[in-house]
Write an enzyme that holds these catalytic residues in place. Structure first.
Site, mmCIF file in Angstrom:
data_model
loop_
_atom_site.group_PDB
_atom_site.id
_atom_site.type_symbol
_atom_site.label_atom_id
_atom_site.label_comp_id
_atom_site.label_asym_id
_atom_site.label_seq_id
_atom_site.Cartn_x
_atom_site.Cartn_y
_atom_site.Cartn_z
ATOM 1 N N SER A 1 1.076 -1.477 -0.136
ATOM 2 C CA SER A 1 -0.029 -0.053 -0.133
ATOM 3 C C SER A 1 0.927 1.094 -0.101
ATOM 4 O O SER A 1 0.377 2.254 -0.281
ATOM 5 C CB SER A 1 -0.863 -0.110 1.352
ATOM 6 O OG SER A 1 -0.084 -0.346 2.554
ATOM 7 N N ASP B 1 5.595 -7.168 2.545
ATOM 8 C CA ASP B 1 4.670 -7.412 1.235
ATOM 9 C C ASP B 1 5.500 -7.914 -0.021
ATOM 10 O O ASP B 1 6.474 -7.314 -0.277
ATOM 11 C CB ASP B 1 3.597 -6.531 0.918
ATOM 12 C CG ASP B 1 2.309 -6.600 1.215
ATOM 13 O OD1 ASP B 1 1.821 -7.884 1.021
ATOM 14 O OD2 ASP B 1 1.771 -5.853 1.207
ATOM 15 N N GLU C 1 -0.606 -12.084 -1.664
ATOM 16 C CA GLU C 1 -2.044 -12.212 -2.070
ATOM 17 C C GLU C 1 -2.260 -13.608 -2.546
ATOM 18 O O GLU C 1 -1.659 -13.945 -3.344
ATOM 19 C CB GLU C 1 -2.269 -10.839 -2.699
ATOM 20 C CG GLU C 1 -2.317 -9.653 -1.932
ATOM 21 C CD GLU C 1 -2.712 -8.469 -2.677
ATOM 22 O OE1 GLU C 1 -3.218 -8.470 -3.865
ATOM 23 O OE2 GLU C 1 -2.441 -7.220 -2.300
ATOM 24 N N GLU D 1 -9.298 -9.163 4.273
ATOM 25 C CA GLU D 1 -9.372 -7.820 3.676
ATOM 26 C C GLU D 1 -10.857 -7.819 3.024
ATOM 27 O O GLU D 1 -11.054 -8.448 2.055
ATOM 28 C CB GLU D 1 -8.381 -7.194 2.854
ATOM 29 C CG GLU D 1 -8.575 -5.903 2.476
ATOM 30 C CD GLU D 1 -7.710 -5.221 1.630
ATOM 31 O OE1 GLU D 1 -6.421 -5.728 1.824
ATOM 32 O OE2 GLU D 1 -7.831 -4.031 1.519
HETATM 33 O O1 KIV Z 1 -0.203 -3.416 1.610
HETATM 34 C C1 KIV Z 1 -1.036 -3.306 2.802
HETATM 35 O O2 KIV Z 1 -0.746 -2.272 3.485
HETATM 36 C C2 KIV Z 1 -2.122 -4.428 3.162
HETATM 37 C C3 KIV Z 1 -2.580 -4.413 4.278
HETATM 38 C C4 KIV Z 1 -3.867 -3.238 3.995
HETATM 39 C C5 KIV Z 1 -3.361 -5.370 5.072
HETATM 40 O O3 KIV Z 1 -1.859 -5.175 2.625
#
Ligand code: KIV
Length: 291
Positions: free
Chosen positions: A59, A97, A129, A196
């Site tokens: 994000s 991530d 994901e 989510e």
């Molecule tokens: O990228 C992110 O910040 C996320 C969270 C919102 C879980 O995947």
């Protein structure tokens, strides 16, 4: 007993591990897992005393870089921000991530990129994901020493095929699909999973169905933990506010007000004052001596 306190090992504070998080299924009486996103050393330092897990989420592409989606985020961006967060966080479990395109191609590609993140960042694991279609990859990584935080329901990296950021699980068929994704993620060895943007009864159902902690965002209070994007909950990211965000402060407004006051004082000559200048007295004395 609160499991929120740092664990003391021979007088030293131990960082929370994925094994600690894995043990936080609430049916076992554990407290909810408190998670927030962090992208910078400053934020990590501020949050670390209060969180169990800090996620360096992709994000950051939207929040820090102004991208419309997370798709433009690169491995290099995630590694640089992950390193910054590791410098600031001493006790939270830090997860990074995997960006779009770095893991979907094959388990082998996913392993190569996840191993690079682990080596260069020093984090505790990665998040990716996907559900049923990613189960083989999650198994491949976890069997080879890379802890995985799963992510099911609304998956921002699928924004184009999904036709937008839409709440998931409204129809029975969709709910069953997401429930199968959650089961596949858990069976593949993930230590926990983000759930989510799904309707509340589905997040509750998944939490009951899987034996690993669920971390809700736009999920349900029944989830085993919660996560929010820090800039959302602090009121710094104000482009839009999803229903599931609670703003605990208006940091964006405070920064704008600080900038307004600063600009005013610079224009009025009120800043900097003598207390903000170096050598003011000496400069005055030498002027007096010359004088
Ligand atoms: O990228 C992110 O910040 C996320 C969270 C919102 C879980 O995947």
């Amino acid at each position: 007993m609160s499991t929120h306190q740092p664990i003391d090992l021979d007088g030293a504070t131990r960082r929370t591990t994925v094994v600690d998080i894995r043990a936080r299924k609430r049916c076992d009486g554990a407290q909810p897992v408190v998670c927030l996103t962090a992208y910078t050393v400053l934020t990590a330092r501020l949050l670390d005393a209060h969180t169990d897990l800090l996620l360096v989420g992709d994000s950051l592409g939207m929040v820090l870089y102004g991208l419309d989606t997370t798709l433009g985020v690169t491995l290099e961006m995630m590694i640089a921000h992950g390193q910054a967060v590791m410098r600031g966080a001493k006790r939270s479990c830090v997860i990074v991530d995997m960006p779009f395109g770095s893991y979907q191609e094959s388990p082998q590609v996913a392993f190569r990129n996840a191993a690079r993140i682990m080596k260069e960042v020093g984090c505790a694991g990665v998040k990716l994901e996907g559900g049923v279609e990613m189960a083989e990859t999650i198994r491949f990584l976890t069997d080879r020493g890379i802890p995985v935080l799963g992510h099911v329901g609304l998956m921002p990296q699928l924004v184009n095929t999904a036709g937008g950021f839409k709440t998931r699980g409204r129809s029975e068929a969709d709910a069953n699909r997401i429930s199968a994704d959650a089961a596949a993620t858990a069976h593949a060895g993930a230590f926990a999973m983000v759930v989510e943007g799904v309707v509340e009864p589905l997040a509750r159902r998944i939490t009951q169905e899987v034996d690993i902690p669920t971390i809700g965002i736009g999920g349900s209070p029944a989830c085993d933990g919660q996560i929010l994007v820090t800039e959302d909950m602090a009121g710094l990211f104000t482009e839009f506010k999803p229903k599931f965000v609670k703003r605990y402060m208006n940091l964006g407004g405070d920064i704008a007000e600080a900038a307004r006051q600063y600009a005013q004082e610079v224009r009025d000559g009120a800043f900097p004052g003598p207390e903000h200048c170096f050598g003011t007295l000496n400069a005055q004395k030498s002027r007096d001596a010359d004088g």
